[in-house]
Design a protein around this motif. Structure first.
Motif, PDB file in Angstrom:
ATOM      1  N   CYS A  40      17.972  37.020 -33.458  1.00 45.50           N
ATOM      2  CA  CYS A  40      17.515  36.603 -32.127  1.00 45.50           C
ATOM      3  C   CYS A  40      17.107  35.138 -32.114  1.00 45.50           C
ATOM      4  CB  CYS A  40      16.258  37.371 -31.723  1.00 45.50           C
ATOM      5  SG  CYS A  40      16.293  39.129 -32.032  1.00 45.50           S
ATOM      6  N   ARG A  41      17.260  34.542 -30.964  1.00 48.79           N
ATOM      7  CA  ARG A  41      16.753  33.193 -30.721  1.00 48.79           C
ATOM      8  C   ARG A  41      15.448  33.336 -29.944  1.00 48.79           C
ATOM      9  NH1 ARG A  41      17.367  28.921 -26.767  1.00 48.79           N
ATOM     10  NH2 ARG A  41      17.905  26.942 -27.762  1.00 48.79           N
ATOM     11  N   VAL A  42      14.352  32.862 -30.515  1.00 53.29           N
ATOM     12  CA  VAL A  42      13.057  32.956 -29.835  1.00 53.29           C
ATOM     13  C   VAL A  42      12.981  31.850 -28.790  1.00 53.29           C
ATOM     14  CG1 VAL A  42      10.549  32.959 -30.091  1.00 53.29           C
ATOM     15  CG2 VAL A  42      11.988  33.905 -31.913  1.00 53.29           C
ATOM     16  N   GLU A  43      12.773  32.266 -27.536  1.00 55.83           N
ATOM     17  CA  GLU A  43      12.789  31.322 -26.418  1.00 55.83           C
ATOM     18  C   GLU A  43      11.378  30.916 -25.997  1.00 55.83           C
ATOM     19  OE1 GLU A  43      15.684  30.462 -25.096  1.00 55.83           O
ATOM     20  OE2 GLU A  43      17.108  32.042 -25.643  1.00 55.83           O
ATOM     21  N   ARG A  44      10.429  31.858 -26.079  1.00 49.83           N
ATOM     22  CA  ARG A  44       9.059  31.601 -25.636  1.00 49.83           C
ATOM     23  C   ARG A  44       8.102  32.330 -26.558  1.00 49.83           C
ATOM     24  NH1 ARG A  44       9.819  32.721 -19.086  1.00 49.83           N
ATOM     25  NH2 ARG A  44      11.950  31.911 -19.046  1.00 49.83           N
ATOM     26  N   HIS A  45       6.897  31.832 -26.650  1.00 47.21           N
ATOM     27  CA  HIS A  45       5.945  32.352 -27.598  1.00 47.21           C
ATOM     28  C   HIS A  45       4.537  32.177 -27.027  1.00 47.21           C
ATOM     29  CE1 HIS A  45       4.037  31.626 -31.879  1.00 47.21           C
ATOM     30  NE2 HIS A  45       3.428  32.565 -31.207  1.00 47.21           N
ATOM     31  N   ASN A  46       3.772  33.269 -26.969  1.00 49.63           N
ATOM     32  CA  ASN A  46       2.386  33.201 -26.520  1.00 49.63           C
ATOM     33  C   ASN A  46       1.485  33.909 -27.506  1.00 49.63           C
ATOM     34  OD1 ASN A  46       2.182  31.996 -23.732  1.00 49.63           O
ATOM     35  ND2 ASN A  46       3.876  33.431 -23.442  1.00 49.63           N
ATOM     36  N   ALA A  47       0.258  33.456 -27.598  1.00 51.63           N
ATOM     37  CA  ALA A  47      -0.673  34.085 -28.527  1.00 51.63           C
ATOM     38  C   ALA A  47      -2.047  34.218 -27.895  1.00 51.63           C
ATOM     39  CB  ALA A  47      -0.768  33.257 -29.807  1.00 51.63           C
ATOM     40  N   PHE A  48      -2.751  35.271 -28.306  1.00 51.36           N
ATOM     41  CA  PHE A  48      -4.156  35.479 -27.943  1.00 51.36           C
ATOM     42  C   PHE A  48      -4.919  35.721 -29.231  1.00 51.36           C
ATOM     43  CE2 PHE A  48      -7.393  38.858 -27.627  1.00 51.36           C
ATOM     44  CZ  PHE A  48      -8.325  38.231 -26.823  1.00 51.36           C
ATOM     45  N   ALA A  95      14.832  40.690 -26.254  1.00 53.30           N
ATOM     46  CA  ALA A  95      13.803  41.462 -26.953  1.00 53.30           C
ATOM     47  C   ALA A  95      12.456  40.784 -26.772  1.00 53.30           C
ATOM     48  CB  ALA A  95      14.136  41.560 -28.437  1.00 53.30           C
ATOM     49  N   ILE A 123       9.055  40.712 -28.828  1.00 53.71           N
ATOM     50  CA  ILE A 123       8.392  41.088 -30.075  1.00 53.71           C
ATOM     51  C   ILE A 123       6.889  40.917 -29.856  1.00 53.71           C
ATOM     52  CG2 ILE A 123       8.141  40.641 -32.546  1.00 53.71           C
ATOM     53  CD1 ILE A 123      10.857  39.157 -32.444  1.00 53.71           C
ATOM     54  N   THR A 178       3.387  41.432 -31.664  1.00 53.54           N
ATOM     55  CA  THR A 178       2.666  41.746 -32.903  1.00 53.54           C
ATOM     56  C   THR A 178       1.183  41.739 -32.586  1.00 53.54           C
ATOM     57  OG1 THR A 178       2.396  39.444 -33.659  1.00 53.54           O
ATOM     58  CG2 THR A 178       4.442  40.552 -34.251  1.00 53.54           C
ATOM     59  N   VAL A 212       8.568  46.312 -30.384  1.00 60.55           N
ATOM     60  CA  VAL A 212       9.674  45.542 -29.825  1.00 60.55           C
ATOM     61  C   VAL A 212      10.227  46.308 -28.631  1.00 60.55           C
ATOM     62  CG1 VAL A 212      11.848  44.362 -30.280  1.00 60.55           C
ATOM     63  CG2 VAL A 212      10.256  44.752 -32.165  1.00 60.55           C
ATOM     64  N   THR A 272       0.471  38.347 -30.480  1.00 61.65           N
ATOM     65  CA  THR A 272       1.458  37.345 -30.101  1.00 61.65           C
ATOM     66  C   THR A 272       2.580  38.047 -29.342  1.00 61.65           C
ATOM     67  OG1 THR A 272       2.850  37.559 -32.057  1.00 61.65           O
ATOM     68  CG2 THR A 272       1.016  36.029 -32.225  1.00 61.65           C
ATOM     69  N   THR A 273       3.182  37.326 -28.445  1.00 64.35           N
ATOM     70  CA  THR A 273       4.333  37.830 -27.695  1.00 64.35           C
ATOM     71  C   THR A 273       5.447  36.801 -27.834  1.00 64.35           C
ATOM     72  OG1 THR A 273       2.805  38.795 -26.098  1.00 64.35           O
ATOM     73  CG2 THR A 273       5.109  38.649 -25.442  1.00 64.35           C
ATOM     74  N   ARG A 274       6.598  37.250 -28.306  1.00 62.98           N
ATOM     75  CA  ARG A 274       7.743  36.351 -28.430  1.00 62.98           C
ATOM     76  C   ARG A 274       8.913  36.912 -27.630  1.00 62.98           C
ATOM     77  NH1 ARG A 274       5.378  36.116 -33.709  1.00 62.98           N
ATOM     78  NH2 ARG A 274       4.976  33.970 -34.353  1.00 62.98           N
ATOM     79  N   ILE A 275       9.450  36.095 -26.748  1.00 60.92           N
ATOM     80  CA  ILE A 275      10.601  36.504 -25.938  1.00 60.92           C
ATOM     81  C   ILE A 275      11.854  35.911 -26.564  1.00 60.92           C
ATOM     82  CG2 ILE A 275      11.680  36.390 -23.661  1.00 60.92           C
ATOM     83  CD1 ILE A 275       8.893  36.326 -22.470  1.00 60.92           C
ATOM     84  N   CYS A 276      12.818  36.785 -26.848  1.00 65.58           N
ATOM     85  CA  CYS A 276      13.980  36.398 -27.659  1.00 65.58           C
ATOM     86  C   CYS A 276      15.280  36.853 -27.004  1.00 65.58           C
ATOM     87  CB  CYS A 276      13.947  37.105 -29.017  1.00 65.58           C
ATOM     88  SG  CYS A 276      12.370  37.089 -29.861  1.00 65.58           S
ATOM     89  N   ARG A 277      16.307  36.091 -27.295  1.00 66.53           N
ATOM     90  CA  ARG A 277      17.659  36.472 -26.904  1.00 66.53           C
ATOM     91  C   ARG A 277      18.344  37.046 -28.142  1.00 66.53           C
ATOM     92  NH1 ARG A 277      22.928  34.006 -26.421  1.00 66.53           N
ATOM     93  NH2 ARG A 277      23.852  34.345 -24.375  1.00 66.53           N
TER      94      ARG A 277
END
Lengths: 112, 112
Positions: free
Chosen positions: A99-107, B14, B16, B18, B61, B95-100
């Protein structure tokens, strides 16, 4: 308790490995540990994290800076013999998604 | 034992997620179950899978047919109040990662 895997700003790449274990444990933990150590030394490796429940279903995600670094690790000789053991012994089934990670958020509670 | 999540040919998307749990369990299991049921009725939902170990670290996921379907689910009102409870009670960090998803491979022992 696990710590958050620190990854750079997207885009970067993730390999989502989902698997259902068999009941064959021989060499599994040792090889898993050694494989992670070896992966962490590969060019482009950014991090990895893994969770497996009591039912034997698990998800491992590794992070990489490019598709090329993922392909190089896939072809690594020690990784390949470990993949063979996975098919013959350790896993009932598995899937690998690149997969290519496009966006990323964290808490993080510690940061309020 | 979990069954393999069947997804279409790539590309698809997807998320992801965690997370590291706190020790606050109130409403967690019930809301998780209801949230998965609600997610599975959203347009573009393709499947979801989850694993959490005894140390409280988990990976979930979920698979979607577009970024737009992921954004719509993120804004769902019930999902949003669940996200608030996650921040206030259930998770130490996440964390939330949005992936292609670009490529997908599977191995199933049952298919030889």
């Amino acid at each position: 308790m696990a710590t958050m895997t620190q990854t750079p700003e997207p885009p970067y790449y993730a390999v989502i490995f989902t698997s259902q274990r068999t009941e064959i444990d021989e060499d599994y933990s040792e090889v898993g540990k050694d494989l992670l150590e070896l992966a962490s030394k590969q060019p482009g490796f950014l991090g990895a994290e893994s969770a497996r429940g009591a039912d034997g279903f698990g998800i491992t995600v590794s992070y990489w800076n490019s598709i090329e670094s993922i392909q190089a690790w896939k072809q690594n000789g020690l990784h390949r013999i470990a993949q063979d053991r996975g098919r013959s012994d350790w896993y009932r089934w598995f899937t690998t998604r690149i997969c290519r990670v496009e966006r990323h958020n964290a808490f993080d509670r510690a940061e309020g």
